[in-house]
Design a protein around this motif. Structure first.
Motif, PDB file in Angstrom:
ATOM      1  N   ASP B 432      43.271  34.172  37.073  1.00 33.12           N
ATOM      2  CA  ASP B 432      41.836  35.141  36.928  1.00 33.12           C
ATOM      3  C   ASP B 432      41.307  35.202  35.629  1.00 33.12           C
ATOM      4  OD1 ASP B 432      41.840  35.320  39.726  1.00 33.12           O
ATOM      5  OD2 ASP B 432      42.309  37.238  39.840  1.00 33.12           O
ATOM      6  N   LEU B 433      39.950  34.774  35.658  1.00 37.46           N
ATOM      7  CA  LEU B 433      39.252  35.197  34.294  1.00 37.46           C
ATOM      8  C   LEU B 433      38.491  36.388  34.467  1.00 37.46           C
ATOM      9  CD1 LEU B 433      38.187  34.342  31.398  1.00 37.46           C
ATOM     10  CD2 LEU B 433      36.413  32.689  32.434  1.00 37.46           C
ATOM     11  N   PHE B 434      38.656  37.479  33.770  1.00 32.43           N
ATOM     12  CA  PHE B 434      38.104  38.772  34.209  1.00 32.43           C
ATOM     13  C   PHE B 434      38.026  39.496  32.761  1.00 32.43           C
ATOM     14  CE2 PHE B 434      38.415  43.243  35.704  1.00 32.43           C
ATOM     15  CZ  PHE B 434      37.333  43.274  36.201  1.00 32.43           C
ATOM     16  N   ASP B 435      36.963  39.935  32.704  1.00 36.91           N
ATOM     17  CA  ASP B 435      36.791  40.893  31.437  1.00 36.91           C
ATOM     18  C   ASP B 435      37.086  40.046  30.335  1.00 36.91           C
ATOM     19  OD1 ASP B 435      35.815  43.189  30.444  1.00 36.91           O
ATOM     20  OD2 ASP B 435      37.523  44.466  31.016  1.00 36.91           O
ATOM     21  N   GLY B 436      36.737  38.668  30.211  1.00 33.94           N
ATOM     22  CA  GLY B 436      37.000  37.895  29.092  1.00 33.94           C
ATOM     23  C   GLY B 436      38.556  37.561  28.778  1.00 33.94           C
ATOM     24  N   ARG B 437      39.329  37.817  29.844  1.00 29.40           N
ATOM     25  CA  ARG B 437      40.860  37.516  29.624  1.00 29.40           C
ATOM     26  C   ARG B 437      41.156  36.627  30.932  1.00 29.40           C
ATOM     27  NH1 ARG B 437      44.853  40.284  26.677  1.00 29.40           N
ATOM     28  NH2 ARG B 437      45.987  38.856  27.543  1.00 29.40           N
ATOM     29  N   ALA B 438      42.183  35.513  30.570  1.00 28.94           N
ATOM     30  CA  ALA B 438      42.451  34.683  31.571  1.00 28.94           C
ATOM     31  C   ALA B 438      43.872  35.124  31.897  1.00 28.94           C
ATOM     32  CB  ALA B 438      42.358  33.159  31.168  1.00 28.94           C
ATOM     33  N   LYS B 439      44.218  35.354  33.203  1.00 31.30           N
ATOM     34  CA  LYS B 439      45.749  36.055  33.483  1.00 31.30           C
ATOM     35  C   LYS B 439      46.297  35.338  34.511  1.00 31.30           C
ATOM     36  CE  LYS B 439      45.581  40.535  31.305  1.00 31.30           C
ATOM     37  NZ  LYS B 439      45.133  41.826  31.264  1.00 31.30           N
ATOM     38  N   VAL B 440      47.356  34.880  34.596  1.00 37.98           N
ATOM     39  CA  VAL B 440      48.095  34.534  35.765  1.00 37.98           C
ATOM     40  C   VAL B 440      48.231  35.826  36.508  1.00 37.98           C
ATOM     41  CG1 VAL B 440      50.246  33.942  36.965  1.00 37.98           C
ATOM     42  CG2 VAL B 440      49.454  32.698  34.631  1.00 37.98           C
TER      43      VAL B 440
END
Lengths: 561, 561
Positions: B432-440
């Motif tokens: 997910d790309l959310f709030d400027g961060r891509a995270k698993v």
């Protein structure tokens, strides 16, 4: 350049004074090297190795030379000369000795120690082992002179075979490292002396004939390995060949240099390095080696593990580590060093192993990204040296596939060997050296003999073809029961399938058709078994092909009750 | 660097304003590239390709991404963007369109012409094809901007996807040839502009991330090809990919330059070059092309043949020529030019083809002995350019195996992307790309879907396991007939075997033991079918293992009459 044609027939009787040469392996392939020399009714064999199977030879463990050509002449064998201890040169010896136990084996000290260990595993006690170094020995009509050569295993030899037909120099596998780590140079001076005397036929290792220039000295690997170990964060796991004593020596030296302990992992690695140490080919600093059982007692940054599996062999330690199927759990910070060549055919397996290791966080160093291995086979530049120093009257490239033998033949032509004195022969092609000329005179069978489990030769090319079909398409069997008293259908048809990817419920669609076909073919109630088989095969085969565009093996089974 | 763990569970519901990215293929493998982007309940797909099977997937024709993740959401798909026309990017489109016919397909002119031809072969009429070049297009909530990139096929595109969650740049496959033969540069300026605007996530081609430096310009190949054709004694046979328009152009130009005619051999080569010529991507000098049927009318030294088969595909023209199983008989003096990469996994096949051609006397020129091919994928040096010009806040390596993705992640870290903003994801991992961060945030199933013949998904990993056993060991079936009225043995056992390499006469040794075991298990005369199966499997299995050290599949068949 003369080369064989499929129309080659059986060879004629030998002319008096001729030397006959038949390679039963190693020409047109990399592996199962074996050359049979015949003079005056007596035989001398150089090497007796195995070939490892390719993907289209599924389930096969090893491939042997076909001994049929010599089977009725086993008592004529004076000796088997083993040029060095690699599997593709000694691996078939146990199978040959099963046919005649007391064939003398001739080779260097290390080579014979390795073959002896192998024979012990096969529960064979060799009768005669004759250690040779750089001197002359006579085996019947064959006077053999041995020359040191360097290769990726210590103590390799070339052999010159003198008969009244002339001098043949067979190089075995060799390279010409001018700064070998054990100081044992390829005996170029000896070859020059032989050249001055007159080499009638040179048989020379073709493996790297396509590679231009010169193979880097083994010595240049040491600092790279040292640097890998120096900079490694945690454990270093080195995979190499179990016979590559020099490479293992380099790894041990570097480990010692950086205060790391070494554990040898894997049966063949432990066995061979034990032999090499006992015979003085491997110098092991005291206290360096630890038992793999004690790994936990040392910090990761104090350890180097040496194992096999550099070719991605599925059962070897390294593959199992990559699959997390081994007690040694590769982890972030570990370094894996593949200090070996990548044998053609193993690319996919090795790539899978590298990906597995990288996935767990290991850094993988291999010949693709660092100078951690050099080939043991002379490149074109070295081959030219040999050709120029021996100046053979006739040349025959050996140990290579077609591409390598052709490339080697070109090199020979460039050094002045007349094209019609260059013989490119495949396995089984019979070459006679007579009156100073080497010529193809015929061919004998030299097919593959497959080892599968404990059996030798039971698995034929026919069975392999079945395996390929079964492996790609699976099978569908249709069982029909016939009353043996009346010859009438008594049960079935029943359909079973494995590997076909067809859902069993789908067979409901074809059963009525098979039944109808069977009835049509047994209108009088009496079954013609051959006819039933044909009908079943055709009916089911057509249905599968039309419905699924597949061709599983269709197996009609007619059983009488 | 974060990377997935096997313990990843299903992803949570998406936060409002998040962009979700799930690759259903291409991460951890080379092939079947497919990335699904989700924003506000709508989906955008980038590429939909196939993977070619490995040796441990016998009989498989193609491997598709698993569409399960989107199967219930087909109507949410706004479009499928196809970055270029290679099989590993478009090959699965027909299978996706079988599930929803009217999904809009978006791509460059050539890409869409190639997919249209492919769909026609599958008898699918696409509903909507939207040709794009370097401009912006909106597909639901996704604003896409397309950028020219160069690759080993003309007209490739990168795509920037704008949503309120941020800007994602997906490169597709690309390189940065600074002197491309068609003058179409990778749009570095466009990427710089995007970088200035702020790239929130860069997804970039990792295939060559392990290769240091820069890929040679395509332009440097032309003189080498020209020289090969100039110096060729007789025919020149060029094997290349059927999609490599630039390479075929170079060969045609050189043939024309030296007064040779060109024949295109093979269906896909003829079809694709026809498309390329019609659309203006291939310039064919008038009178250059002749029909392969007319080859005999020209002297060998006046001919260039262009065919497929550069990967050693067994049914392609080149393999058949190597095996003398093709009307075109390769002979002494012919030159064969493999103007292509060697796709990993094909080494053995290609080696066999080279040996076959060399055996017949052909000279074989390939990337191992001449500069006749350059890769279409950016090497590390080029990847660094892209990273530095786009300066992404988050980075996700795509299109590569683990080794390539790890190497690419390291390059990103070197250019300053913080390690915790680098995401290495496998197929099925949800980012997910959310709030400027891509995270698993989780994982979804993304297994292999096998195409075998006409069926999709029928052949499972279970059937493949059966095929591997059958292919390596063959099978032994034991048929037993039971009287359904009484439950008593009525016939058999009869033993049949294929691919086991066991001589049928050997079964005489085990039949009495099977009979005895059956009698023991039906002391009252009544047969327990399950028990019979177990007994047969155990008895025969143990005998084969003890006698032959092999493990064929043992198949008990109980049939009732």
């Amino acid at each position: 350049m003369s080369h064989p044609h499929p129309e080659l027939g059986p060879p004629p009787a030998m002319a008096e004074g001729a030397l006959r040469i038949v390679a039963l392996g190693g020409l047109g392939e990399i592996g199962r090297n074996m050359a049979v020399f015949e003079y005056d009714g007596r035989l001398l064999i150089v090497d007796c190795g195995v070939l490892f199977p390719e993907p289209d030879q599924p389930g096969i463990d090893l491939i042997l030379p076909d001994f049929e050509y010599i089977r009725n002449r086993l008592d004529d064998i004076e000796a088997v000369v083993l040029t060095h201890g690699h599997e593709d040169h000694i691996g078939a010896v146990p199978y040959l000795l099963r046919e005649r136990r007391n064939i003398p084996l001739v080779g260097s000290k290390l080579t014979l120690a390795l073959i002896e260990a192998k024979l012990t595993e096969h529960r064979i006690q060799p009768t005669k082992l004759e250690v040779v170094e750089g001197e002359r020995h006579r085996f019947g009509p064959f006077e053999c002179e041995f020359f040191a050569v360097n290769h990726s295993i210590p103590d390799a030899l070339a052999v010159a075979i003198r008969t009244p037909a002339g001098i043949v120099l067979h190089t075995g596998d060799f390279r010409m490292d001018q700064l070998p780590s054990d100081g044992r140079l390829t005996d170029l001076g000896g070859f020059a002396r032989l050249g001055a005397e007159g080499v009638d036929l040179l048989m020379s290792d073709s493996t790297n004939a396509e590679v231009p220039g010169f193979v880097t000295s083994e010595r240049e690997i040491a600092p790279v390995i040292d640097e890998v170990i120096r900079t490694a964060e945690k454990r270093v796991i080195v995979a190499s060949f179990a016979s590559h004593v020099h490479r293992v020596q380099q790894v041990m030296d570097a480990a010692d240099h950086h205060g790391r302990k070494v554990a040898l992992v894997g049966r063949s690695m432990v066995r061979n390095m034990g032999i090499a140490r006992d015979l003085g080919y491997l110098r092991v600093p005291p206290g360096l080696i630890i038992d793999p059982k004690d790994l936990e007692a040392y910090p990761p940054e104090g350890l180097v593990l040496i194992c096999t599996g550099s070719q991605g062999e599925p059962m070897a330690a390294l593959s199992r580590m990559a699959n997390r199927d081994h007690p040694i759990r590769v982890a972030e910070g570990d370094t894996v060093l593949l200090a070996s060549s990548l044998v053609p055919g193993n690319e996919t397996s090795v790539n899978n192993v590298i990906n597995g290791l990288v996935r767990w966080g290991a850094r993988v160093v291999h010949k693709g990204n660092a100078k951690v291995h050099v080939s043991g086979h002379a490149a074109a530049g070295e081959l030219l040296y040999l050709l120029n120093v021996t100046r053979p009257s006739n040349f025959m490239p050996v140990h290579g596939e077609w591409r390598h033998m052709r490339a080697h033949a070109k090199l020979a032509a460039l050094t002045g060997v007349p094209e019609d004195h260059i013989v490119i022969a495949e396995d089984g092609v019979v070459v006679d050296l007579f009156d100073g000329r080497a010529k193809v005179v015929g061919a004998v069978p030299a097919g593959y003999v497959y080892v599968d489990g404990t059996s030798v030769g039971d698995v034929t090319d026919f069975a392999l073809k079945d395996r390929r079909i079964l492996g790609e398409e699976g099978f569908i069997s249709v069982v029909i029961v016939v009353d043996s008293a009346t010859g009438k259908l008594a049960g079935g048809p029943e359909i079973h399938a494995r590997g076909s990817g067809i859902d069993p419920s789908m067979f409901d669609a074809i059963l009525p058709e098979v039944e109808r076909a069977l009835q049509d073919n047994a209108a009088d109630g009496v079954v013609d078994v051959q006819q039933v088989r044909r009908v079943v095969r055709r009916t089911v085969g057509r249905w599968v092909s039309d419905t699924y565009r597949r061709r599983p093996m269709i197996i009609p089974v007619v059983i009488e009750v």
